[in-house]
Design a protein around this motif. Structure first.
Motif, PDB file in Angstrom:
ATOM      1  N   THR A  74     107.546  98.172  33.179  1.00 51.99           N
ATOM      2  CA  THR A  74     107.253  98.640  34.517  1.00 51.99           C
ATOM      3  C   THR A  74     107.834  97.669  35.532  1.00 51.99           C
ATOM      4  O   THR A  74     108.023  96.487  35.275  1.00 51.99           O
ATOM      5  CB  THR A  74     105.740  98.748  34.731  1.00 51.99           C
ATOM      6  OG1 THR A  74     105.143  97.476  34.457  1.00 51.99           O
ATOM      7  CG2 THR A  74     105.151  99.789  33.782  1.00 51.99           C
ATOM      8  N   ALA A  75     108.108  98.186  36.711  1.00 49.49           N
ATOM      9  CA  ALA A  75     108.699  97.368  37.760  1.00 49.49           C
ATOM     10  C   ALA A  75     107.681  96.386  38.314  1.00 49.49           C
ATOM     11  O   ALA A  75     106.483  96.630  38.328  1.00 49.49           O
ATOM     12  CB  ALA A  75     109.223  98.265  38.880  1.00 49.49           C
ATOM     13  N   ALA A  76     108.145  95.241  38.780  1.00 47.50           N
ATOM     14  CA  ALA A  76     107.279  94.242  39.391  1.00 47.50           C
ATOM     15  C   ALA A  76     108.013  93.633  40.576  1.00 47.50           C
ATOM     16  O   ALA A  76     109.238  93.692  40.685  1.00 47.50           O
ATOM     17  CB  ALA A  76     106.908  93.154  38.382  1.00 47.50           C
ATOM     18  N   SER A  77     107.236  93.017  41.478  1.00 47.28           N
ATOM     19  CA  SER A  77     107.846  92.399  42.649  1.00 47.28           C
ATOM     20  C   SER A  77     108.697  91.216  42.226  1.00 47.28           C
ATOM     21  O   SER A  77     108.316  90.440  41.359  1.00 47.28           O
ATOM     22  CB  SER A  77     106.742  91.934  43.603  1.00 47.28           C
ATOM     23  OG  SER A  77     105.961  93.031  44.019  1.00 47.28           O
ATOM     24  N   PRO A  78     109.882  91.053  42.835  1.00 48.12           N
ATOM     25  CA  PRO A  78     110.741  89.923  42.470  1.00 48.12           C
ATOM     26  C   PRO A  78     110.183  88.607  42.995  1.00 48.12           C
ATOM     27  O   PRO A  78     109.462  88.560  43.986  1.00 48.12           O
ATOM     28  CB  PRO A  78     112.073  90.265  43.146  1.00 48.12           C
ATOM     29  CG  PRO A  78     111.700  91.129  44.303  1.00 48.12           C
ATOM     30  CD  PRO A  78     110.515  91.935  43.834  1.00 48.12           C
ATOM     31  N   ALA A  79     110.532  87.514  42.283  1.00 49.73           N
ATOM     32  CA  ALA A  79     110.179  86.188  42.762  1.00 49.73           C
ATOM     33  C   ALA A  79     111.044  85.859  43.972  1.00 49.73           C
ATOM     34  O   ALA A  79     112.147  86.375  44.136  1.00 49.73           O
ATOM     35  CB  ALA A  79     110.403  85.158  41.665  1.00 49.73           C
ATOM     36  N   VAL A  80     110.537  84.971  44.811  1.00 51.54           N
ATOM     37  CA  VAL A  80     111.230  84.624  46.044  1.00 51.54           C
ATOM     38  C   VAL A  80     111.467  83.120  46.081  1.00 51.54           C
ATOM     39  O   VAL A  80     110.592  82.335  45.725  1.00 51.54           O
ATOM     40  CB  VAL A  80     110.405  85.064  47.285  1.00 51.54           C
ATOM     41  CG1 VAL A  80     111.096  84.639  48.570  1.00 51.54           C
ATOM     42  CG2 VAL A  80     110.204  86.573  47.260  1.00 51.54           C
ATOM     43  N   THR A  81     112.657  82.702  46.465  1.00 48.56           N
ATOM     44  CA  THR A  81     112.982  81.287  46.593  1.00 48.56           C
ATOM     45  C   THR A  81     112.355  80.741  47.872  1.00 48.56           C
ATOM     46  O   THR A  81     111.928  81.500  48.752  1.00 48.56           O
ATOM     47  CB  THR A  81     114.495  81.083  46.657  1.00 48.56           C
ATOM     48  OG1 THR A  81     114.988  81.670  47.856  1.00 48.56           O
ATOM     49  CG2 THR A  81     115.177  81.733  45.467  1.00 48.56           C
ATOM     50  N   PRO A  82     112.299  79.381  48.012  1.00 47.61           N
ATOM     51  CA  PRO A  82     111.752  78.808  49.247  1.00 47.61           C
ATOM     52  C   PRO A  82     112.460  79.294  50.503  1.00 47.61           C
ATOM     53  O   PRO A  82     111.880  79.310  51.579  1.00 47.61           O
ATOM     54  CB  PRO A  82     111.955  77.303  49.034  1.00 47.61           C
ATOM     55  CG  PRO A  82     111.937  77.122  47.546  1.00 47.61           C
ATOM     56  CD  PRO A  82     112.590  78.361  47.006  1.00 47.61           C
ATOM     57  N   SER A  83     113.732  79.695  50.398  1.00 46.54           N
ATOM     58  CA  SER A  83     114.465  80.190  51.569  1.00 46.54           C
ATOM     59  C   SER A  83     114.112  81.629  51.904  1.00 46.54           C
ATOM     60  O   SER A  83     114.530  82.141  52.937  1.00 46.54           O
ATOM     61  CB  SER A  83     115.973  80.089  51.313  1.00 46.54           C
ATOM     62  OG  SER A  83     116.353  80.956  50.252  1.00 46.54           O
ATOM     63  N   GLY A  84     113.353  82.280  51.036  1.00 48.95           N
ATOM     64  CA  GLY A  84     112.963  83.654  51.280  1.00 48.95           C
ATOM     65  C   GLY A  84     113.798  84.679  50.555  1.00 48.95           C
ATOM     66  O   GLY A  84     113.489  85.867  50.584  1.00 48.95           O
ATOM     67  N   ALA A  85     114.891  84.237  49.912  1.00 51.34           N
ATOM     68  CA  ALA A  85     115.747  85.168  49.175  1.00 51.34           C
ATOM     69  C   ALA A  85     115.153  85.459  47.804  1.00 51.34           C
ATOM     70  O   ALA A  85     114.476  84.624  47.214  1.00 51.34           O
ATOM     71  CB  ALA A  85     117.148  84.568  49.025  1.00 51.34           C
ATOM     72  N   ALA A  86     115.399  86.660  47.308  1.00 51.52           N
ATOM     73  CA  ALA A  86     114.932  87.005  45.969  1.00 51.52           C
ATOM     74  C   ALA A  86     115.680  86.166  44.947  1.00 51.52           C
ATOM     75  O   ALA A  86     116.901  86.006  45.024  1.00 51.52           O
ATOM     76  CB  ALA A  86     115.141  88.497  45.715  1.00 51.52           C
ATOM     77  N   ARG A  87     114.947  85.613  43.998  1.00 52.86           N
ATOM     78  CA  ARG A  87     115.562  84.752  42.987  1.00 52.86           C
ATOM     79  C   ARG A  87     116.085  85.592  41.829  1.00 52.86           C
ATOM     80  O   ARG A  87     115.430  86.513  41.367  1.00 52.86           O
ATOM     81  CB  ARG A  87     114.520  83.745  42.470  1.00 52.86           C
ATOM     82  CG  ARG A  87     115.097  82.712  41.505  1.00 52.86           C
ATOM     83  CD  ARG A  87     114.067  81.655  41.145  1.00 52.86           C
ATOM     84  NE  ARG A  87     112.965  82.235  40.402  1.00 52.86           N
ATOM     85  CZ  ARG A  87     113.001  82.473  39.097  1.00 52.86           C
ATOM     86  NH1 ARG A  87     114.100  82.218  38.396  1.00 52.86           N
ATOM     87  NH2 ARG A  87     111.950  82.987  38.476  1.00 52.86           N
ATOM     88  N   ARG A  88     117.282  85.255  41.366  1.00 49.24           N
ATOM     89  CA  ARG A  88     117.875  85.937  40.231  1.00 49.24           C
ATOM     90  C   ARG A  88     117.975  84.953  39.078  1.00 49.24           C
ATOM     91  O   ARG A  88     118.329  83.794  39.267  1.00 49.24           O
ATOM     92  CB  ARG A  88     119.268  86.479  40.582  1.00 49.24           C
ATOM     93  CG  ARG A  88     119.255  87.471  41.740  1.00 49.24           C
ATOM     94  CD  ARG A  88     120.641  88.038  42.003  1.00 49.24           C
ATOM     95  NE  ARG A  88     121.084  88.893  40.910  1.00 49.24           N
ATOM     96  CZ  ARG A  88     120.777  90.184  40.785  1.00 49.24           C
ATOM     97  NH1 ARG A  88     120.005  90.773  41.681  1.00 49.24           N
ATOM     98  NH2 ARG A  88     121.230  90.888  39.765  1.00 49.24           N
TER      99      ARG A  88
END
Length: 346
Positions: free
Chosen positions: A16-30
């Motif tokens: 199932t889908a989940a919210s992406p993690a976010v870096t300290p800068s606010g960008a989604a982490r890959r």
């Protein structure tokens, strides 16, 4: 870690889908696609790991799991539900009372070699001078066994210096999911609950996802802080914490390579390199069950010149080990832990 029930085939469920993690800068982490990370998403949850471990010892009922682990009822209910949804367990109604038992599926039983690889690492490096909690006996050859991770093509042992890797069809990156086994504050001590276990000791060191990924970068040849920071898109305070812990636990050594300003690189020790076997054993499980036929990484054994996957084999007869073929000599009394005893050799 014996198998008390016959393995049953089960297909892993759709994720199932989940919210992406976010870096300290606010960008989604890959993060890098990685079959070992997918495996650790399951076993690095301390309670889930402990429940799977008890299942290898023959535990099947709710009350038996609770007695062996001292786990809160609500937590046990949650983890058993999760592990059933993940197809590690299947539920079976038994007797007229329709009491439910939790039995390992084929997918669950197939985790056994990874657990044994971690156990051997823990026996070698984390026993603290004490006897190993259990000795393995391989029924196939009748010998005390110290399994090792071998090349599936030539049968010889492998180490990171003898392996070349390249991208597989599942290579790439994906949006990281937030909060998945990245915190370490409470889980470390939980791994040690219940019976003595060298697997628990190993996961106490690498059982949170960030610690694992930092060690993984060492195997990819990334030694310097800034390179690891960029590759993992990790918060600096978290990276500093994990590197400090891995150095103090003997997995890395810290070496200065520049002054004014001082900069350091982190090199795997002999102990750290010995984690390679458990890592590629978990990679094999993740490739088989969680990659949908598209492994992210392909391995070549330089000693024989062939692509391979990891096999955990008996050191005496060189046959791959499976849970049903192993017996145990215990250095402890499982009853003193409120736990079931495995099929042992006395």
């Amino acid at each position: 870690m014996p198998a008390a029930a016959k393995a049953q085939t089960a297909k892993p469920p759709a994720r199932t889908a989940a919210s992406p993690a976010v870096t300290p800068s606010g960008a989604a982490r890959r993060e890098r696609n990685c079959s070992v990370a997918r495996t650790l998403d399951i076993v690095s949850d301390a309670w889930a790991f402990l429940i799977i471990r008890e299942a290898f010892f023959g535990t099947q009922t709710f009350e038996a799991f609770r007695a062996a682990l001292g786990i809160p009822r609500a937590t046990l209910t949650n983890r058993l539900k999760k592990l059933t949804q993940l197809a590690i367990f299947r539920q079976v109604a038994t007797g007229a009372s329709q009491r439910k038992e939790y039995r390992l599926t084929k997918m669950g039983f197939d985790l056994y070699p990874s657990f044994i690889a971690l156990m051997q690492f823990g026996d070698r490096w984390l026993a603290g001078g004490k006897p190993a909690p259990l000795t393995l006996v391989h029924v196939g050859c009748g010998c005390d066994s110290h399994p090792f991770v071998a090349c599936s093509h030539c049968g010889e042992g492998v180490n990171p210096r003898d392996v070349k890797y390249r991208d597989g069809p599942g290579a790439g990156r994906h949006l990281a999911k937030a909060g998945r086994n990245t915190r370490r504050a409470s889980d470390g001590s939980r791994f040690l609950l219940g019976r003595p276990s060298s697997v628990s000791r190993a996961l106490q060191i690498i059982g949170d996802k960030w610690s694992f990924m930092v060690v993984r970068e060492g195997f990819f040849g990334n030694r310097r802080y800034d390179k690891i920071l960029t590759e993992l898109e990790i918060a600096p305070n978290i990276l500093t914490d994990r590197l400090s812990r891995l150095v103090s636990n003997g997995v890395f050594i810290r070496r200065q390579y520049q002054s004014s300003p001082d900069r350091y690189e982190y090199l795997l020790t002999d102990m750290g390199r010995d984690l390679y076997g458990p890592f590629i054993a978990m990679l094999r499980w993740g490739d088989r069950w969680l990659s949908r036929g598209k492994p992210p990484l392909l391995l070549m054994h330089l000693a024989c010149g062939h692509d391979f996957h990891a096999e955990v084999v008996c050191d005496r007869c060189k046959e791959p080990i499976v849970a049903a073929d192993m017996r145990y000599k215990l250095a402890y009394d499982p009853k003193s832990f409120g736990a079931l005893g495995p099929r042992s050799v006395t």
